[in-house]
Design a protein around this motif. Sequence first.
Motif, PDB file in Angstrom:
ATOM      1  N   LEU A 147       0.867  -1.174   0.000  1.00  0.00           N
ATOM      2  CA  LEU A 147       0.000   0.000   0.000  1.00  0.00           C
ATOM      3  C   LEU A 147       0.907   1.229   0.000  1.00  0.00           C
ATOM      4  O   LEU A 147       1.818   1.339   0.821  1.00  0.00           O
ATOM      5  CB  LEU A 147      -0.899  -0.004   1.237  1.00  0.00           C
ATOM      6  CG  LEU A 147      -2.023   1.038   1.291  1.00  0.00           C
ATOM      7  CD1 LEU A 147      -3.019   0.790   0.154  1.00  0.00           C
ATOM      8  CD2 LEU A 147      -2.736   0.969   2.629  1.00  0.00           C
ATOM      9  N   ASN A 148       0.670   2.130  -0.951  1.00  0.00           N
ATOM     10  CA  ASN A 148       1.508   3.318  -1.105  1.00  0.00           C
ATOM     11  C   ASN A 148       0.637   4.556  -0.921  1.00  0.00           C
ATOM     12  O   ASN A 148      -0.259   4.828  -1.732  1.00  0.00           O
ATOM     13  CB  ASN A 148       2.158   3.308  -2.492  1.00  0.00           C
ATOM     14  CG  ASN A 148       3.265   4.340  -2.623  1.00  0.00           C
ATOM     15  OD1 ASN A 148       3.206   5.407  -2.023  1.00  0.00           O
ATOM     16  ND2 ASN A 148       4.269   4.029  -3.423  1.00  0.00           N
ATOM     17  N   CYS A 149       0.913   5.320   0.152  1.00  0.00           N
ATOM     18  CA  CYS A 149       0.072   6.477   0.473  1.00  0.00           C
ATOM     19  C   CYS A 149       0.918   7.740   0.592  1.00  0.00           C
ATOM     20  O   CYS A 149       2.045   7.698   1.108  1.00  0.00           O
ATOM     21  CB  CYS A 149      -0.680   6.234   1.779  1.00  0.00           C
ATOM     22  SG  CYS A 149      -1.788   4.796   1.726  1.00  0.00           S
TER      23      CYS A 149
ATOM     24  N   ASN B 270       5.541  10.323   2.136  1.00  0.00           N
ATOM     25  CA  ASN B 270       5.169   9.092   1.434  1.00  0.00           C
ATOM     26  C   ASN B 270       5.377   7.898   2.362  1.00  0.00           C
ATOM     27  O   ASN B 270       6.443   7.734   2.958  1.00  0.00           O
ATOM     28  CB  ASN B 270       6.013   8.918   0.166  1.00  0.00           C
ATOM     29  CG  ASN B 270       5.750   7.590  -0.527  1.00  0.00           C
ATOM     30  OD1 ASN B 270       6.534   6.654  -0.416  1.00  0.00           O
ATOM     31  ND2 ASN B 270       4.635   7.485  -1.228  1.00  0.00           N
ATOM     32  N   ILE B 271       4.329   7.076   2.484  1.00  0.00           N
ATOM     33  CA  ILE B 271       4.393   5.896   3.355  1.00  0.00           C
ATOM     34  C   ILE B 271       4.174   4.649   2.508  1.00  0.00           C
ATOM     35  O   ILE B 271       3.135   4.516   1.843  1.00  0.00           O
ATOM     36  CB  ILE B 271       3.335   5.955   4.475  1.00  0.00           C
ATOM     37  CG1 ILE B 271       3.477   7.248   5.283  1.00  0.00           C
ATOM     38  CG2 ILE B 271       3.468   4.748   5.397  1.00  0.00           C
ATOM     39  CD1 ILE B 271       2.432   7.408   6.378  1.00  0.00           C
ATOM     40  N   GLN B 272       5.144   3.738   2.548  1.00  0.00           N
ATOM     41  CA  GLN B 272       5.043   2.468   1.831  1.00  0.00           C
ATOM     42  C   GLN B 272       4.867   1.349   2.864  1.00  0.00           C
ATOM     43  O   GLN B 272       5.751   1.123   3.690  1.00  0.00           O
ATOM     44  CB  GLN B 272       6.296   2.235   1.002  1.00  0.00           C
ATOM     45  CG  GLN B 272       6.548   3.328  -0.032  1.00  0.00           C
ATOM     46  CD  GLN B 272       7.907   3.209  -0.677  1.00  0.00           C
ATOM     47  OE1 GLN B 272       8.485   2.138  -0.757  1.00  0.00           O
ATOM     48  NE2 GLN B 272       8.449   4.335  -1.129  1.00  0.00           N
ATOM     49  N   LEU B 273       3.742   0.666   2.784  1.00  0.00           N
ATOM     50  CA  LEU B 273       3.416  -0.369   3.756  1.00  0.00           C
ATOM     51  C   LEU B 273       3.399  -1.738   3.082  1.00  0.00           C
ATOM     52  O   LEU B 273       2.830  -1.895   1.997  1.00  0.00           O
ATOM     53  CB  LEU B 273       2.058  -0.089   4.409  1.00  0.00           C
ATOM     54  CG  LEU B 273       1.905   1.299   5.041  1.00  0.00           C
ATOM     55  CD1 LEU B 273       1.025   2.181   4.146  1.00  0.00           C
ATOM     56  CD2 LEU B 273       1.290   1.222   6.434  1.00  0.00           C
ATOM     57  N   SER B 274       4.011  -2.719   3.723  1.00  0.00           N
ATOM     58  CA  SER B 274       4.060  -4.091   3.191  1.00  0.00           C
ATOM     59  C   SER B 274       3.239  -5.010   4.096  1.00  0.00           C
ATOM     60  O   SER B 274       3.316  -4.919   5.328  1.00  0.00           O
ATOM     61  CB  SER B 274       5.506  -4.585   3.118  1.00  0.00           C
ATOM     62  OG  SER B 274       6.267  -3.767   2.255  1.00  0.00           O
ATOM     63  N   PHE B 275       2.502  -5.943   3.441  1.00  0.00           N
ATOM     64  CA  PHE B 275       1.594  -6.829   4.175  1.00  0.00           C
ATOM     65  C   PHE B 275       1.835  -8.283   3.792  1.00  0.00           C
ATOM     66  O   PHE B 275       2.263  -8.586   2.680  1.00  0.00           O
ATOM     67  CB  PHE B 275       0.139  -6.470   3.873  1.00  0.00           C
ATOM     68  CG  PHE B 275      -0.238  -5.061   4.218  1.00  0.00           C
ATOM     69  CD1 PHE B 275      -0.818  -4.766   5.439  1.00  0.00           C
ATOM     70  CD2 PHE B 275      -0.007  -4.018   3.325  1.00  0.00           C
ATOM     71  CE1 PHE B 275      -1.170  -3.458   5.762  1.00  0.00           C
ATOM     72  CE2 PHE B 275      -0.349  -2.719   3.631  1.00  0.00           C
ATOM     73  CZ  PHE B 275      -0.927  -2.432   4.859  1.00  0.00           C
ATOM     74  N   ASN B 276       1.522  -9.151   4.718  1.00  0.00           N
ATOM     75  CA  ASN B 276       1.509 -10.590   4.469  1.00  0.00           C
ATOM     76  C   ASN B 276       0.157 -11.109   4.935  1.00  0.00           C
ATOM     77  O   ASN B 276      -0.196 -10.983   6.112  1.00  0.00           O
ATOM     78  CB  ASN B 276       2.645 -11.283   5.244  1.00  0.00           C
ATOM     79  CG  ASN B 276       2.799 -12.725   4.846  1.00  0.00           C
ATOM     80  OD1 ASN B 276       2.086 -13.213   3.966  1.00  0.00           O
ATOM     81  ND2 ASN B 276       3.707 -13.434   5.477  1.00  0.00           N
TER      82      ASN B 276
ATOM     83  N   PHE C  59      -4.558  11.318   3.248  1.00  0.00           N
ATOM     84  CA  PHE C  59      -3.606  10.670   2.340  1.00  0.00           C
ATOM     85  C   PHE C  59      -4.344  10.150   1.100  1.00  0.00           C
ATOM     86  O   PHE C  59      -5.517   9.768   1.163  1.00  0.00           O
ATOM     87  CB  PHE C  59      -2.921   9.494   3.038  1.00  0.00           C
ATOM     88  CG  PHE C  59      -1.853   9.872   4.011  1.00  0.00           C
ATOM     89  CD1 PHE C  59      -0.513   9.812   3.659  1.00  0.00           C
ATOM     90  CD2 PHE C  59      -2.187  10.302   5.302  1.00  0.00           C
ATOM     91  CE1 PHE C  59       0.484  10.159   4.562  1.00  0.00           C
ATOM     92  CE2 PHE C  59      -1.190  10.656   6.212  1.00  0.00           C
ATOM     93  CZ  PHE C  59       0.138  10.581   5.837  1.00  0.00           C
ATOM     94  N   SER C  60      -3.635  10.135  -0.015  1.00  0.00           N
ATOM     95  CA  SER C  60      -4.131   9.451  -1.217  1.00  0.00           C
ATOM     96  C   SER C  60      -3.343   8.147  -1.347  1.00  0.00           C
ATOM     97  O   SER C  60      -2.115   8.157  -1.237  1.00  0.00           O
ATOM     98  CB  SER C  60      -3.942  10.324  -2.462  1.00  0.00           C
ATOM     99  OG  SER C  60      -2.578  10.645  -2.658  1.00  0.00           O
ATOM    100  N   CYS C  61      -4.048   7.036  -1.562  1.00  0.00           N
ATOM    101  CA  CYS C  61      -3.403   5.713  -1.547  1.00  0.00           C
ATOM    102  C   CYS C  61      -3.628   4.978  -2.854  1.00  0.00           C
ATOM    103  O   CYS C  61      -4.691   5.094  -3.488  1.00  0.00           O
ATOM    104  CB  CYS C  61      -3.942   4.867  -0.385  1.00  0.00           C
ATOM    105  SG  CYS C  61      -3.642   5.583   1.248  1.00  0.00           S
ATOM    106  N   ASP C  62      -2.638   4.225  -3.250  1.00  0.00           N
ATOM    107  CA  ASP C  62      -2.767   3.303  -4.372  1.00  0.00           C
ATOM    108  C   ASP C  62      -2.083   1.989  -3.988  1.00  0.00           C
ATOM    109  O   ASP C  62      -1.131   1.979  -3.216  1.00  0.00           O
ATOM    110  CB  ASP C  62      -2.146   3.863  -5.660  1.00  0.00           C
ATOM    111  CG  ASP C  62      -0.697   4.226  -5.477  1.00  0.00           C
ATOM    112  OD1 ASP C  62      -0.411   5.414  -5.240  1.00  0.00           O
ATOM    113  OD2 ASP C  62       0.165   3.331  -5.564  1.00  0.00           O
ATOM    114  N   LYS C  63      -2.603   0.887  -4.564  1.00  0.00           N
ATOM    115  CA  LYS C  63      -2.129  -0.445  -4.192  1.00  0.00           C
ATOM    116  C   LYS C  63      -1.099  -0.942  -5.196  1.00  0.00           C
ATOM    117  O   LYS C  63      -1.051  -0.501  -6.318  1.00  0.00           O
ATOM    118  CB  LYS C  63      -3.302  -1.420  -4.107  1.00  0.00           C
ATOM    119  CG  LYS C  63      -4.343  -0.971  -3.092  1.00  0.00           C
ATOM    120  CD  LYS C  63      -5.548  -1.903  -3.082  1.00  0.00           C
ATOM    121  CE  LYS C  63      -6.599  -1.406  -2.124  1.00  0.00           C
ATOM    122  NZ  LYS C  63      -7.804  -2.271  -2.107  1.00  0.00           N
TER     123      LYS C  63
END
Length: 226
Positions: free
Chosen positions: A95-97, A113-119, A222-226
């Motif tokens: 997720l990139n916001c 800019n916040i880059q979040l990683s998920f499992n 924030f605006s987010c894109d996946k």
Amino acid sequence: MNQNINEDNVKSKTLSQEELMKTQVLNLKDVEAAIKYEKRTSKKPAIILAFLGFFAILLGTSFPFVNSMLTKKNTEVKTTRKIEKKKILNTESNLNCTYSSLNNYDGTDTNLNIQLSFNNDKLVRVIKNYTINPTEGSPLGPTTIINYINGYQPFLQQTIKGYQITVYQVNSGLVVTSSVDLKNFNLETFPELYKNNIATNVEYLYETDKIAIENDLITKGFSCDK
């Protein structure tokens, strides 16, 4: 008298069985004779044998081809299953916001800019990039940038498990990057200095739900894109 009748019946049955056997023997001999005659006078058996031979050859040459096609089909099925299995096992997502603020009171333009990683849609890692540039035409901007550079120096002096931070200048501006591996990070021992700064704070705990984080960030602007 009854005895005579019984003896006659036995003789009658015996004769009937003997006659039946004789008839069967004669019929069998007739059939054998007919077959021998047919072999001498007709080409049908040869034709039938030739047809059977050709069919056997055709079956023999077709078997490798059929076997090859079946093997190829099985291989394709196995390959497809392996690909599908890999797709199922690939559970990582991102997720990139981004949030931008222009013409701030201190003479800067900022971008977070916040880059979040998920499992399995559970949070495992966060990377922040906080960019600070002087607002064009503002007399406060250059001085504010120098103050930021000096202000972030204490953040670089500490070592925190699962957490890293870098600060570097880009042209006339500044970029602060922080990275946290939440599985190896302990929020309880995280210094207050980091918690009070937008670029260094860790807002979400390990395995926080992806949808919950996205909704929270969108609520904050924030605006987010996946």
